[in-house]
Enzyme design. Sequence first.
Site, PDB file in Angstrom:
ATOM      1  N   LYS A 126      30.538   5.210  -5.358  1.00 13.81           N
ATOM      2  CA  LYS A 126      29.199   5.306  -4.779  1.00 13.81           C
ATOM      3  C   LYS A 126      28.203   6.008  -5.695  1.00 13.81           C
ATOM      4  O   LYS A 126      27.027   5.650  -5.713  1.00 13.81           O
ATOM      5  CB  LYS A 126      29.226   5.962  -3.401  1.00 13.81           C
ATOM      6  N   THR A 127      28.644   6.997  -6.466  1.00 13.81           N
ATOM      7  CA  THR A 127      27.714   7.667  -7.384  1.00 13.81           C
ATOM      8  C   THR A 127      27.241   6.693  -8.464  1.00 13.81           C
ATOM      9  O   THR A 127      26.049   6.617  -8.772  1.00 13.81           O
ATOM     10  CB  THR A 127      28.378   8.892  -8.023  1.00 13.81           C
ATOM     11  N   GLU A 170      23.120   8.543  -2.045  1.00 12.25           N
ATOM     12  CA  GLU A 170      24.566   8.476  -1.934  1.00 12.25           C
ATOM     13  C   GLU A 170      24.922   9.140  -0.609  1.00 12.25           C
ATOM     14  O   GLU A 170      24.662  10.324  -0.403  1.00 12.25           O
ATOM     15  CB  GLU A 170      25.245   9.194  -3.089  1.00 12.25           C
TER      16      GLU A 170
END
Length: 468
Positions: A126-127, A170
């Site tokens: 996700k980052t 995020e």
Amino acid sequence: MIRPDLSLPIPEDISAAHFIGIGGSGMSGLAGMFLDRGIRVSGSDRADGAALRALAARGADVHVGHDAAHLPDDADTVIHTGAIWPENPEFLLAKERGLHVIHRSQALHWLIGGRRLVSVAGAHGKTTSTGMIVTALRALGTAPTFVNGGVIADLGVSSATGSDELFVIEADESDGTFLLYDTSVALITNVDPDHLDHWESRDAFYDGFVRFGDAAREAVVISADDAGARRVTAALDHPTVVTFGEDAAAHVRVSDIVTDGPVSFTLTHDGVSVPGRLAVPGAHNAINAAGAVAVLLTLGYALEPALRAVEGFGGTVRRFELHGVERGVSVYDDYAHHPTEVAAALAAARTVVGEGRIIAIQQPHTYSRTQEMYREFAEVLEQYADHTVMLDVYGAREDPVPGVTGELVSGAFRDPAKVHFVPDWQAAADYTATVARAGDYVITLGCGNVYQIIPQVLGALSATKAEA
């Protein structure tokens, strides 16, 4: 640790905010955005660092160490992370004064307001995916506000206030706070059960992602390859679901992946195919790019310009980040702290290391995850690394658990010659220097403070060169 109480009211107006744990990448970014709003900011952290100094330079009142005296008299809101303890003196005093005391996710919710929100969630990726979306949107001429879990290398920041209606974050599933936000477009990179200390069961973990996806006002973008994501997709009631991945039925399909150096691939959508090439290695990043492009498609961009914009992504800090080369040995750092992430990081390294070997320095993160997954960690490390130097567990918010140490992981290796448990960091650095040879990659792995061993590793490599 303090579990976030999302039922607590979020104040309508904030004029003076105090951050407990202000030095973390996420909290310091939030504090900076509060400063952007003209709000007085103060805060404390247990250790000094660049983030504290940068905030102080902008006018924030920051302190090293936690003390009730650090809470200003005029503070009306206190913002904290889940990593602090209930006995924190600033937290206790804020409660005693009757101030608004909210979790960082609630502070982010307040900042978002009514903007069009893209929320990126998933156990892994996700980052990077958030960084890809932000980088691409900026390349496409927009100025989104964003809050990422890591520093975007080309921008040098993890968050920034933009001028457009778009807000990209995020979103954290670890404590369920991703369910707080009013999301327009939800990206689910994968659904690999983790953080079961919070969710308590795998079924609850899956259900959390179903609720997150169904709550999105415009669209859900979700992996077509990941087994957990497919389970979530089957349970979704959302009218607009866009899938991505290598699966033949994916709406945004990845094919022709070549991992010899920076990864190249082909994306296909609605019968149109476009080749792509990233500046970062690893097949997993081709998948991440497909997810980012799928999000851009839902926002109204065409396939080719979206992919070209994503190609400009240069990585995020602590994701396969080179820190130095000594004696011909390259020393990298990666945030990977789950077996799936470790496998992806090491597989990506394998594509660019050439004839060299991969030496992993692994720091297990949290006692609960180590106890739950030590066999899986041992399996992927033994499979993907040529040798592993195992450090002790970074407990983070957890108290030690008897018998749960780095040795629990190293003891699960089938071939004990491929692993060495060294709890002392200097001894670990010295040992690594004796194992490594020119052309090898040394990679620190973990989301704790394992990156801080890198100067010791580089120093040990330099010293052994001098001795030779």
